[in-house]
Design an enzyme around this catalytic site. Sequence first.
Site, PDB file in Angstrom:
ATOM      1  N   GLU A 107       0.851  -1.161   0.091  1.00  0.00           N
ATOM      2  CA  GLU A 107       0.175  -0.021   0.047  1.00  0.00           C
ATOM      3  C   GLU A 107       1.004   1.275   0.138  1.00  0.00           C
ATOM      4  O   GLU A 107       0.343   2.406  -0.590  1.00  0.00           O
ATOM      5  CB  GLU A 107      -0.871  -0.046   1.402  1.00  0.00           C
ATOM      6  CG  GLU A 107      -2.046  -1.097   1.098  1.00  0.00           C
ATOM      7  CD  GLU A 107      -2.669  -1.366  -0.050  1.00  0.00           C
ATOM      8  OE1 GLU A 107      -2.698  -0.541  -0.930  1.00  0.00           O
ATOM      9  OE2 GLU A 107      -3.119  -2.747  -0.276  1.00  0.00           O
ATOM     10  N   GLU A 144      -0.380  -0.629  -9.575  1.00  0.00           N
ATOM     11  CA  GLU A 144       0.143  -1.819  -9.327  1.00  0.00           C
ATOM     12  C   GLU A 144       1.649  -2.177  -9.564  1.00  0.00           C
ATOM     13  O   GLU A 144       2.283  -2.652  -8.723  1.00  0.00           O
ATOM     14  CB  GLU A 144      -0.646  -2.860  -9.691  1.00  0.00           C
ATOM     15  CG  GLU A 144      -1.903  -3.106  -9.096  1.00  0.00           C
ATOM     16  CD  GLU A 144      -1.928  -3.342  -7.789  1.00  0.00           C
ATOM     17  OE1 GLU A 144      -1.078  -4.182  -7.275  1.00  0.00           O
ATOM     18  OE2 GLU A 144      -3.154  -2.973  -6.832  1.00  0.00           O
TER      19      GLU A 144
HETATM   20 ZN    ZN Z   1      -2.600  -2.778  -4.924  1.00  0.00          ZN
END
Ligand code: ZN
Length: 523
Positions: free
Chosen positions: A288, A317
């Site tokens: 995160e 990502e």
């Molecule tokens: Zn993620």
Amino acid sequence: MTTETAYAELVARLKRSHVLGTVNGLLGWDEQVNLPPDSADLRAEQLAVMAELQHAAASDPRLGELLAELEGRDGSPAFAEASAGRPGKGTAGPAVPPYQLTADQQVVLQRARRDYDRVVKLPPEFVREKARHNSQTFHAWADCKARSDFAGYAPFLQKQLELAKQEAAYLGYAAAPYDYLIDRHDPGMTAAVIERLFAELKTDLVPLMREIVSSPVKARTDFLRGFPVAPQREFLRAVTERLGFNYRRGRIDVSLHPFCEGSGADIRMTTRFDENNPLNSLFGSIHETGHGLYEQGLPLEHQGTPLGQAVGMGVHESQSRLWENQVARGRAFWRFFEPRFRETFPAQLRAVSSDELYLTVNAVRPTLIRVDADEVTYNLHIILRFELEKRLLAGMLVVADLPAAWNALAQELLGLTPPNDREGVLQDVHWSGGMFGYFPSYCIGNMMAAQLWHQVRKEFPGLEEDFACGDFSRLLGWLRRQIHAQGRRHDTQELVRVVTGEPLTPRHLLHYLRERYLPLYRA
Ligand code: ZN
């Protein structure tokens, strides 16, 4: 109206719409972090009203007028002539050159046009209905998952599927709804491109996974017991701060599913703690943090405009995966943090050697649950979801048959069959929010992370020596310049090409996985 004032008004309106979005995001964050159990209905109403307000701001006809006005004047000769005829003509002295949009401003204009054309195609009633259904379905999913009750959840999911197709149809994608849903998360990407990339990845990944899994070398997990939450929290805070997360513009809390919400000036990350699995909260938080660093690195001066926004979920990502996997599962990272980890948990780690700890950090073991998966098998979880979404959206699979299709693919790809739907088709939150087309982003992110990792190490050959000294600033600086500072200047695939000089490919991911895991699992 001059070009300058038209542009200023455009930016002011984009920012207002962005601010409304951040309020919406905060309500969503609060829903998952703080909401009392019986307050869900009111929250659904609040979110629906906010979505409507945000939609109204983003689709305001005045925005359309400003875009049309500026597009007619973006430095074209017609505009130069028209400007020359404005007040000032005929007066003495040299003519003032007309104000022309800068290259950055033209990017803002182009991206804002794309957003506007999309948002005006969605009727406000549809937006309101979808927001309300998202919130209701989230709570239905949480309940049904707890009871492993797919039949109870199916009508909610069915409606989400219909809403997704409806949305695609409004946007002109009636014939290819999945392409629209993918593009919404990763601009410029299509199901066909993903299909080709995933096929190439799967061909080499499945044998690689089998080779690792069949190795007699096994990671220890027996010592992962009794790690109290308070020191876990302190340790992960120290780690994420050192990676570069700015806690004066963000925070970390606890939720059922870790996520990162917010942008620029206020980032909300979440994690979850397990006394018997401290690595889970640690790596989850680092993941995160990668998202948070991206958001904190977007240029603040462009906040609210497309130049102050992330490209999409694949690029997002790539940032979270790079920090979580390439960096934090690497030897150099542990050279610095292992002594600190041992200081925090001396009794729990007393009987564990450095090599054993490192192997545990890089344990590979097929699991039914995506969020628990290691980075080798993770991509197979995504390929499974991609296959099912593709079939659902093409009408080749009906909701009622989804659990059986899920289980069959889990067996085929992972060699495991879920004993119940909680550990199968009901495990993920995404579809409850209508987020079809989101899953491929995880794998795109994995491929992109490995490709960026290859590139940055080519540019800075001694980079990992920095990590061993606890210094991550050179990597962060590179990501800031190459990725974060770009905002939405490029689409996903274009950004990869600009930064690495080649198109997105699974080749670097496969190479990285072989390089990291084969030596560890060689008997
Ligand atoms: Zn993620």
